[in-house]
Design a protein around this motif. Sequence first.
Motif, PDB file in Angstrom:
ATOM      1  N   PRO A   1     -54.387  -0.896  26.438  1.00 43.31           N
ATOM      2  CA  PRO A   1     -55.387  -2.065  26.722  1.00 43.31           C
ATOM      3  C   PRO A   1     -54.258  -3.290  28.024  1.00 43.31           C
ATOM      4  O   PRO A   1     -53.639  -2.715  27.735  1.00 43.31           O
ATOM      5  CB  PRO A   1     -55.044  -2.291  25.607  1.00 43.31           C
ATOM      6  N   ARG A   2     -54.734  -3.524  28.588  1.00 42.74           N
ATOM      7  CA  ARG A   2     -54.608  -4.408  29.638  1.00 42.74           C
ATOM      8  C   ARG A   2     -53.057  -4.921  29.615  1.00 42.74           C
ATOM      9  O   ARG A   2     -51.810  -5.166  30.063  1.00 42.74           O
ATOM     10  CB  ARG A   2     -55.247  -5.254  30.229  1.00 42.74           C
ATOM     11  N   ASP A   3     -52.666  -5.737  28.043  1.00 39.91           N
ATOM     12  CA  ASP A   3     -52.041  -6.319  27.661  1.00 39.91           C
ATOM     13  C   ASP A   3     -50.456  -5.631  27.238  1.00 39.91           C
ATOM     14  O   ASP A   3     -49.296  -5.384  27.233  1.00 39.91           O
ATOM     15  CB  ASP A   3     -51.848  -7.145  26.714  1.00 39.91           C
ATOM     16  N   ALA A   4     -50.897  -3.913  27.421  1.00 34.81           N
ATOM     17  CA  ALA A   4     -49.788  -3.373  26.991  1.00 34.81           C
ATOM     18  C   ALA A   4     -49.607  -1.573  28.380  1.00 34.81           C
ATOM     19  O   ALA A   4     -48.535  -1.196  28.317  1.00 34.81           O
ATOM     20  CB  ALA A   4     -49.996  -1.850  25.680  1.00 34.81           C
ATOM     21  N   LEU A   5     -50.234  -1.652  29.684  1.00 31.65           N
ATOM     22  CA  LEU A   5     -49.939  -2.370  31.114  1.00 31.65           C
ATOM     23  C   LEU A   5     -48.800  -1.709  31.584  1.00 31.65           C
ATOM     24  O   LEU A   5     -48.501  -0.329  32.001  1.00 31.65           O
ATOM     25  CB  LEU A   5     -51.396  -2.537  31.248  1.00 31.65           C
ATOM     26  N   GLU A   6     -48.128  -2.554  31.480  1.00 30.83           N
ATOM     27  CA  GLU A   6     -46.393  -3.238  31.724  1.00 30.83           C
ATOM     28  C   GLU A   6     -46.171  -2.147  30.946  1.00 30.83           C
ATOM     29  O   GLU A   6     -44.816  -1.647  31.973  1.00 30.83           O
ATOM     30  CB  GLU A   6     -45.914  -4.917  32.322  1.00 30.83           C
TER      31      GLU A   6
END
Length: 113
Positions: free
Chosen positions: A12-17
């Motif tokens: 998910p985008r929030d786990a990308l970093e």
Amino acid sequence: MMACNFVNSVVPRDALEAETDKYADACCRTRPLDVVVAQKTFIEAYKQYSGEYMGSLLTGWLEAMLPLMKSDRPTDIDLGAGGFDQGIAHTVKNNDLNYPPEWRLSRAGRAQR
């Protein structure tokens, strides 16, 4: 890209970093050049003269040479006498712990799926 096996993982985008940091950290952990050369020499000699006795001789030689090897960076594993007091196998296993469980070389160190 997924169909041609070009995608390593999907998050998910929030786990990308965090996922990017995990990959970057694993990619930057390289072995000192002296260690890589010694490992390649060990493998090639073992392949040419395979056998348990030759493996024992090469391991003894490699352990004797390790204190003479130099680190490329100050953050590398300790290549001096203190770094290998417990033997090569212990050092390799400890190095394996530097990587995320799903990327570890040892079966025991890998994440259960």
